[in-house]
Design a protein around this motif. Structure first.
Motif, PDB file in Angstrom:
ATOM      1  N   LYS A 183      11.007   3.951   6.374  1.00 49.24           N
ATOM      2  CA  LYS A 183      10.738   2.957   7.418  1.00 49.24           C
ATOM      3  C   LYS A 183      10.010   3.590   8.595  1.00 49.24           C
ATOM      4  CE  LYS A 183      14.955   0.403   6.214  1.00 49.24           C
ATOM      5  NZ  LYS A 183      16.254  -0.083   6.711  1.00 49.24           N
ATOM      6  N   ILE A 184      10.424   4.792   8.948  1.00 45.42           N
ATOM      7  CA  ILE A 184       9.752   5.490  10.046  1.00 45.42           C
ATOM      8  C   ILE A 184       8.330   5.858   9.652  1.00 45.42           C
ATOM      9  CG2 ILE A 184       9.829   7.584  11.450  1.00 45.42           C
ATOM     10  CD1 ILE A 184      12.871   7.459  11.299  1.00 45.42           C
ATOM     11  N   ALA A 185       8.141   6.218   8.364  1.00 44.18           N
ATOM     12  CA  ALA A 185       6.808   6.622   7.915  1.00 44.18           C
ATOM     13  C   ALA A 185       5.800   5.494   8.031  1.00 44.18           C
ATOM     14  CB  ALA A 185       6.882   7.101   6.466  1.00 44.18           C
ATOM     15  N   ILE A 186       6.241   4.240   8.001  1.00 43.96           N
ATOM     16  CA  ILE A 186       5.319   3.113   8.116  1.00 43.96           C
ATOM     17  C   ILE A 186       4.539   3.192   9.420  1.00 43.96           C
ATOM     18  CG2 ILE A 186       5.211   0.605   8.388  1.00 43.96           C
ATOM     19  CD1 ILE A 186       7.502   0.363   6.450  1.00 43.96           C
ATOM     20  N   PHE A 187       5.198   3.555  10.498  1.00 45.43           N
ATOM     21  CA  PHE A 187       4.532   3.589  11.801  1.00 45.43           C
ATOM     22  C   PHE A 187       3.551   4.750  11.887  1.00 45.43           C
ATOM     23  CE2 PHE A 187       8.388   1.181  12.453  1.00 45.43           C
ATOM     24  CZ  PHE A 187       7.948   0.114  13.231  1.00 45.43           C
ATOM     25  N   TYR A 188       3.848   5.850  11.241  1.00 46.88           N
ATOM     26  CA  TYR A 188       2.877   6.946  11.218  1.00 46.88           C
ATOM     27  C   TYR A 188       1.676   6.587  10.342  1.00 46.88           C
ATOM     28  CZ  TYR A 188       6.356   9.810  13.531  1.00 46.88           C
ATOM     29  OH  TYR A 188       7.264  10.316  14.441  1.00 46.88           O
ATOM     30  N   GLU A 189       1.910   5.799   9.293  1.00 46.99           N
ATOM     31  CA  GLU A 189       0.780   5.347   8.479  1.00 46.99           C
ATOM     32  C   GLU A 189      -0.108   4.378   9.251  1.00 46.99           C
ATOM     33  OE1 GLU A 189      -0.269   6.279   5.573  1.00 46.99           O
ATOM     34  OE2 GLU A 189       1.324   7.765   5.410  1.00 46.99           O
ATOM     35  N   LEU A 190       0.451   3.694  10.242  1.00 46.33           N
ATOM     36  CA  LEU A 190      -0.360   2.824  11.084  1.00 46.33           C
ATOM     37  C   LEU A 190      -1.276   3.606  12.006  1.00 46.33           C
ATOM     38  CD1 LEU A 190       2.249   0.095  12.079  1.00 46.33           C
ATOM     39  CD2 LEU A 190       0.251  -0.220  10.647  1.00 46.33           C
ATOM     40  N   GLY A 191      -1.007   4.873  12.181  1.00 46.90           N
ATOM     41  CA  GLY A 191      -1.834   5.700  13.048  1.00 46.90           C
ATOM     42  C   GLY A 191      -1.162   6.105  14.326  1.00 46.90           C
ATOM     43  N   CYS A 192       0.126   5.828  14.488  1.00 47.26           N
ATOM     44  CA  CYS A 192       0.832   6.249  15.696  1.00 47.26           C
ATOM     45  C   CYS A 192       0.857   7.771  15.754  1.00 47.26           C
ATOM     46  CB  CYS A 192       2.255   5.694  15.710  1.00 47.26           C
ATOM     47  SG  CYS A 192       2.322   3.883  15.796  1.00 47.26           S
ATOM     48  N   GLU A 193       0.608   8.294  16.895  1.00 40.84           N
ATOM     49  CA  GLU A 193       0.471   9.741  17.052  1.00 40.84           C
ATOM     50  C   GLU A 193       1.840  10.410  17.015  1.00 40.84           C
ATOM     51  OE1 GLU A 193      -1.590  12.964  20.142  1.00 40.84           O
ATOM     52  OE2 GLU A 193      -1.652  10.806  20.539  1.00 40.84           O
ATOM     53  N   LYS A 194       1.915  11.491  16.258  1.00 35.40           N
ATOM     54  CA  LYS A 194       3.169  12.246  16.150  1.00 35.40           C
ATOM     55  C   LYS A 194       3.463  12.937  17.471  1.00 35.40           C
ATOM     56  CE  LYS A 194       2.680  13.190  11.187  1.00 35.40           C
ATOM     57  NZ  LYS A 194       1.403  12.505  10.971  1.00 35.40           N
ATOM     58  N   GLY A 195       4.713  12.945  17.832  1.00 33.13           N
ATOM     59  CA  GLY A 195       5.146  13.597  19.056  1.00 33.13           C
ATOM     60  C   GLY A 195       5.152  12.706  20.268  1.00 33.13           C
TER      61      GLY A 195
ATOM     62  N   THR B 145       0.827  -1.208   0.000  1.00 31.45           N
ATOM     63  CA  THR B 145       0.000   0.000   0.000  1.00 31.45           C
ATOM     64  C   THR B 145       0.857   1.252   0.000  1.00 31.45           C
ATOM     65  OG1 THR B 145      -1.681  -1.218   1.222  1.00 31.45           O
ATOM     66  CG2 THR B 145      -1.854   1.182   1.207  1.00 31.45           C
ATOM     67  N   LEU B 146       1.839   1.277   0.862  1.00 28.45           N
ATOM     68  CA  LEU B 146       2.691   2.465   0.930  1.00 28.45           C
ATOM     69  C   LEU B 146       3.463   2.662  -0.355  1.00 28.45           C
ATOM     70  CD1 LEU B 146       4.113   2.115   4.544  1.00 28.45           C
ATOM     71  CD2 LEU B 146       2.465   3.791   3.740  1.00 28.45           C
ATOM     72  N   LYS B 147       3.992   1.570  -0.885  1.00 25.02           N
ATOM     73  CA  LYS B 147       4.798   1.694  -2.092  1.00 25.02           C
ATOM     74  C   LYS B 147       3.963   2.163  -3.270  1.00 25.02           C
ATOM     75  CE  LYS B 147       8.430  -0.759  -4.563  1.00 25.02           C
ATOM     76  NZ  LYS B 147       9.201  -1.992  -4.676  1.00 25.02           N
ATOM     77  N   HIS B 148       2.714   1.699  -3.326  1.00 26.98           N
ATOM     78  CA  HIS B 148       1.852   2.103  -4.436  1.00 26.98           C
ATOM     79  C   HIS B 148       1.456   3.569  -4.317  1.00 26.98           C
ATOM     80  CE1 HIS B 148      -1.259   1.926  -7.474  1.00 26.98           C
ATOM     81  NE2 HIS B 148      -2.104   2.454  -6.594  1.00 26.98           N
ATOM     82  N   ASN B 149       1.201   4.028  -3.084  1.00 25.13           N
ATOM     83  CA  ASN B 149       0.699   5.390  -2.913  1.00 25.13           C
ATOM     84  C   ASN B 149       1.791   6.443  -2.914  1.00 25.13           C
ATOM     85  OD1 ASN B 149      -1.903   4.486  -2.732  1.00 25.13           O
ATOM     86  ND2 ASN B 149      -1.856   4.259  -0.496  1.00 25.13           N
ATOM     87  N   PHE B 150       2.990   6.082  -2.486  1.00 24.92           N
ATOM     88  CA  PHE B 150       3.986   7.114  -2.266  1.00 24.92           C
ATOM     89  C   PHE B 150       5.303   6.886  -2.989  1.00 24.92           C
ATOM     90  CE2 PHE B 150       1.269   7.043   1.485  1.00 24.92           C
ATOM     91  CZ  PHE B 150       0.821   8.353   1.490  1.00 24.92           C
ATOM     92  N   PHE B 151       5.778   5.672  -3.046  1.00 25.58           N
ATOM     93  CA  PHE B 151       7.179   5.483  -3.396  1.00 25.58           C
ATOM     94  C   PHE B 151       7.410   4.850  -4.757  1.00 25.58           C
ATOM     95  CE2 PHE B 151       6.768   4.612   1.282  1.00 25.58           C
ATOM     96  CZ  PHE B 151       6.957   5.930   1.635  1.00 25.58           C
TER      97      PHE B 151
ATOM     98  N   VAL C 198      10.672  -6.238   4.578  1.00 23.65           N
ATOM     99  CA  VAL C 198      10.513  -7.156   5.711  1.00 23.65           C
ATOM    100  C   VAL C 198       9.715  -6.484   6.820  1.00 23.65           C
ATOM    101  CG1 VAL C 198      11.748  -8.431   7.497  1.00 23.65           C
ATOM    102  CG2 VAL C 198      12.618  -8.406   5.162  1.00 23.65           C
ATOM    103  N   LEU C 199      10.014  -5.234   7.092  1.00 27.19           N
ATOM    104  CA  LEU C 199       9.344  -4.515   8.166  1.00 27.19           C
ATOM    105  C   LEU C 199       7.845  -4.403   7.885  1.00 27.19           C
ATOM    106  CD1 LEU C 199       9.885  -2.993  10.819  1.00 27.19           C
ATOM    107  CD2 LEU C 199      10.168  -0.912   9.472  1.00 27.19           C
ATOM    108  N   ALA C 200       7.496  -4.044   6.647  1.00 29.00           N
ATOM    109  CA  ALA C 200       6.088  -3.872   6.314  1.00 29.00           C
ATOM    110  C   ALA C 200       5.351  -5.204   6.302  1.00 29.00           C
ATOM    111  CB  ALA C 200       5.964  -3.191   4.962  1.00 29.00           C
ATOM    112  N   GLU C 201       5.975  -6.289   5.847  1.00 33.49           N
ATOM    113  CA  GLU C 201       5.303  -7.588   5.820  1.00 33.49           C
ATOM    114  C   GLU C 201       5.092  -8.133   7.236  1.00 33.49           C
ATOM    115  OE1 GLU C 201       7.178 -10.351   3.296  1.00 33.49           O
ATOM    116  OE2 GLU C 201       6.713  -9.278   1.437  1.00 33.49           O
ATOM    117  N   LYS C 202       6.045  -7.950   8.116  1.00 31.49           N
ATOM    118  CA  LYS C 202       5.855  -8.412   9.496  1.00 31.49           C
ATOM    119  C   LYS C 202       4.729  -7.637  10.166  1.00 31.49           C
ATOM    120  CE  LYS C 202       9.513 -11.198   9.568  1.00 31.49           C
ATOM    121  NZ  LYS C 202       9.465 -12.634   9.798  1.00 31.49           N
TER     122      LYS C 202
END
Length: 849
Positions: free
Chosen positions: A245-257, A16-22, A277-281
């Motif tokens: 890699k860091i952006a993956i966690f923000y895409e999960l909904g983790c709150e900034k700050g 999903t991330l790769k299709h939308n952004f990268f 690997v990170l995204a598949e896990k």
């Protein structure tokens, strides 16, 4: 052996991330340069690049650096331009210049491709009324400002797709925003990598700057305070990869700050594991259907979970639950309730196994509370939960020629949680369609509101519900849940309801039941199975038992059948049926008269369904009295009271018609009551039989005429081409036992053409296949008869010539044998004449091919 099943809501996060952004690389076949010789194509492309660069620099007044970027990084658009210009070895650059002078190009197409946007996506980004970059100068100016700061020109497309508002800003605004980011302590290279991974930080409005500040606080905490920056090579690509890699966690909904410190403490996650690997896990745990931000926190707080094998390892469902601490009693109840889940499966399917068992939250809580290590320590026994019957069935499947399709369906079942057991194999035998289509239908039911666990339970009971198109399933679920208000539990109790026809069975019966409830005639709620699954006779008997006026006040099953038949008649009678349905008023007391009137609007009885055809034979033929009564009761034309059943009222009505001499009794039962068995209408009040016979006669003659035309058409094609095939077979000696395959191909070619004629008639819905087959047989019979009338059989040694030719040869031979020589002696045959005669009798004019 097995594969993981993914629903659209829980796809791999990396995809999903790769299709939308990268992702900017999509394979596409470039324009062909067929007009240019192969050895000159590289030279022609280089010359075109130079001319295009000169065009942007000289003619359009772009800085040479950016003009060169556009000219050298727009390969697809450049090839399209080259393919339009006639090639010449001398003066080809001049030809391109002349073409550009008189044929303006869309500069946005070259620009977007040069900044890294795939050529397939460009068409949706082009302006309708703008062709030159000067017409929207902000886009080019913003790109120049970003390139001057240090952004790679070919990566600007990432920013454009991430937030198009960036390219509507003035250059000074972008420079101020980038300088502000540098004040956090990051260098220009780090700022570029961060902006590429988080494009919205450059395009956010001023009222969202607080959110941007919180993001940079987290990044500062991770890269500077916890020194993750020392692990990053000092180039844009390395920073970009780390920030993705860091952006993956923000895409999960983790709150900034709030997660900066947690990411910093476990910075090894971003160093040791790739983005894939990170995204598949993470996607593995997202399929548990829990809150995605909790998944991000789980992975960050327990990074060792990423080192476990979550793809290939085989598990036993019972052993895996016992390993994670499920109680003995609950485990026993679970095994009894969900037998289709038990058995072996792949660990990649564990999320859907837990959802099928309604244990996904329990499983995730165990992981959060320290049980994550159990994922890596579980080991299955060699013979644990091994099903021999399943293994035998699997071997039989693998031995099939089309085993790959069956294996895909089996993988689908395992992917949604079904284990290696006999229930799975039984469900597999009822499923039809490719595995991806089954997954699409399954997802459709999920999106319709069916719980995952309930849906799996429904499939274990009635797997045939997936043998329908997704659109049909969506309509049924929408009607049952939204229109009728049924619950999931009611549907789960009778999943086979989805196998019934929506318009013929589900919709009219459910609406009728709701109408009964609204009229307060039905004191209790019937189950979905009682409404849909019962026969028409039982359904109408129940309605009569509920209230005697129910069948008269509301559309009945028989009336619905007539209306449905009128809606779905043959295409050539659609207009007539639309006019006819206007006469139907299911709530009127004269519905029988209306139906009879409809039949005489060019609707012959032969076109009616069988169950309705018998009900209308009283128009001029004998009819069983009980069928006539059933018709009156069904359509609700009788006025019933509460003291008598509708059948008794119908009997009284029939006796009343007999007493009034409107119906003539033909036969009575030999009982004490002497009930009427058969009756007929009086001649002076019934419709004339002559008109019916005329209609039948005309229909019969039209059918015979149509059948004759069919047979003539097909018989002519098979007759002519069949005769040609036999004729060619004899001429080329196809059956001389020498095994020439090419001869057989020539012989079968006319037959193939005739078969194509027949197939076209069936495919275009002109004729029935039985008529085509009969016409073909007649044509082949006539062709064979005609061929054998004039020629020997094709397999005969003399099959290459007609009978008349061989008779003529025999006559010439016999006449020469009786001719005497001039000197009175016997004639001695000359050798050359004998040779010539022999050649005439044994050699075909068509030699073997």
């Amino acid at each position: 052996m097995l594969s993981r099943s993914r629903t659209p809501a829980l796809q791999s996060l990396y995809t999903t991330l790769k299709h939308n952004f990268f992702s900017t690389n999509t394979h596409q076949k470039p324009p062909t340069l067929s007009k240019i010789p192969t050895k000159y194509r590289p030279q022609a492309i280089l010359q075109a690049q130079e001319v295009l660069t000169d065009y942007f620099h000289t003619t359009r007044s772009f800085p040479f650096t950016f003009a060169e970027y556009i000219g050298k990084n727009s390969r697809f658009s450049l090839l399209g331009l080259v393919s339009k210009v006639p090639f010449s070895r001398i003066g080809y650059p001049n030809s391109i210049q002349r073409f550009l002078r008189y044929h303006p190009i869309n500069e946005f197409e070259f620009f977007f491709e040069s900044i890294g946007i795939n050529h397939v996506e460009i068409s949706s980004m082009l302006h309708l009324n703008k062709c030159f970059l000067s017409e929207d100068s902000k886009v080019f100016d913003a790109a120049c400002a970003l390139a001057c700061f240090g952004f790679p020109w070919k990566k600007l497309g990432i920013l454009y797709k991430g937030d198009v508002e960036i390219f509507s800003k003035e250059p000074y605004e972008l420079k101020e925003r980038l300088s502000r980011f540098e004040r956090y302590g990051f260098g220009s290279v780090a700022v570029i990598g961060i902006c590429l991974a988080f494009p919205r930080v450059l395009g956010e409005r001023s009222d969202f700057l607080d959110e941007v500040d919180m993001l940079f606080d987290d990044l500062k905490r991770v890269f500077l305070d916890f020194d993750l920056a020392s692990c990053v090579v000092g180039n844009v690509d390395a920073w970009f990869e780390m920030c993705r890699k860091i952006a993956i966690f923000y895409e999960l909904g983790c709150e900034k700050g709030t997660i900066g410190e947690l990411m910093g403490k476990n910075k090894s996650i971003f160093v040791d594991y790739s983005e894939e690997v990170l995204a598949e896990k993470i996607g593995f745990f997202c399929r548990l259907d829990v809150r995605r931000e909790e998944v991000g926190v789980l992975v960050l707080s327990k990074p060792e979970i990423l080192s476990f094998d979550l793809e290939v390892c085989v598990i036993s469902t019972v052993g895996f639950l016992k390993h994670f601490g499920l109680g003995v009693n609950k485990l026993k109840l679970t095994a009894q309730k969900y037998q289709y889940i038990m058995g072996r499966n792949k660990i990649a399917n564990v999320p859907h196994i837990m959802r099928s068992l309604d244990l996904s939250e329990w499983f995730f809580d165990r992981l959060k509370k320290g049980g994550h290590g159990l994922l890596g320590s579980y080991v299955i026994g060699s013979n644990e939960d091994f099903d021999e019957d399943y293994a035998e069935d699997l071997q039989k499947i693998q031995a099939l020629r089309t085993s790959i399709y069956t294996i895909r369906k089996l993988n689908f079942l395992h992917g949604i949680g079904f284990g290696e057991n006999k229930v799975t194999m039984k469900a597999l035998s009822y499923l039809h369609g490719p595995g991806d289509e089954l997954q699409e239908r399954f997802d459709c039911l999920l999106h319709g509101g069916v719980n995952f666990s309930n849906l799996c339970k429904m499939l274990s009971v009635s797997p045939k519900i997936l043998n329908q198109k997704a659109e049909i399933l969506e309509q049924k679920i929408k009607f049952l849940f939204l229109d009728m208000g049924f619950s999931q539990e009611e549907l789960c109790a009778f999943p086979a309801c989805l196998c019934y026809d929506l318009e013929k069975r589900i919709m009219p019966r459910c609406q009728f039941h709701r109408w009964l409830r609204e009229q307060d005639w039905c004191p209790f709620e019937y189950s979905l199975a009682s409404i849909v699954a019962t026969s028409d006779k039982s359904f109408m008997a129940r309605i009569s038992g509920i209230h005697p006026d129910a069948s008269k006040k509301c559309p009945s099953v028989a009336a619905s059948s007539v209306i449905h038949w009128l809606k779905f008649r043959k295409s050539q009678r659609i207009d007539e049926s639309k006019q006819t349905t206007n006469y139907l008023d299911p709530c009127s007391g004269d519905l029988l008269e209306v139906v009879v009137h409809m039949l005489w609007m060019d609707m012959m009885m032969i076109l009616l369904p069988i169950n309705l055809r018998l009900c209308f034979l009283h128009m001029g033929n004998d009819i069983d009295a009980w069928r006539l009564i059933l018709l009156w009761v069904t359509v609700g034309v009788l006025q019933c009271d509460r003291l008598k059943s509708p059948e008794d009222v119908a009997e009284d009505c029939l006796e009343d018609l007999i007493n009034k001499s409107l119906i003539i009794v033909r036969r009575k039962l030999s009982t004490i009551s002497a009930m009427v068995k058969k009756a007929i209408l009086r001649k002076d009040i019934r419709v004339s039989r002559a008109s019916i016979q005329v209609n039948y006669r005309e229909t019969f003659l039209s059918l015979v005429s149509e059948l004759v035309n069919i047979l003539e058409d097909l018989a002519a094609s098979f007759q002519g081409l069949g005769f040609l095939s036999l004729y060619v077979a004899g001429k080329i000696k196809a059956f001389d036992r020498r095994g020439h395959v090419a001869k057989l191909c020539i012989v079968f070619l006319p037959l193939l053409m005739a078969s194509l004629v027949g197939v076209s008639r069936v495919d275009d819905y002109w004729h029935h296949w039985q008529d085509v087959f009969a016409g073909g047989l007649i044509g082949l019979f006539v062709a064979t008869f005609c061929n054998l009338q004039f020629f020997p059989a094709p397999y005969h040694t003399e099959g290459w010539g007609p009978y008349a030719y061989f008779r003529a040869v025999e006559e010439v031979r016999s006449s020469r044998q009786h001719v005497q020589p001039a000197n009175g002696g016997s004639e001695v045959a000359r050798p050359d004449v004998q040779l010539n005669q022999q050649s005439h009798t044994t050699t075909s004019p068509f030699e073997d091919v």
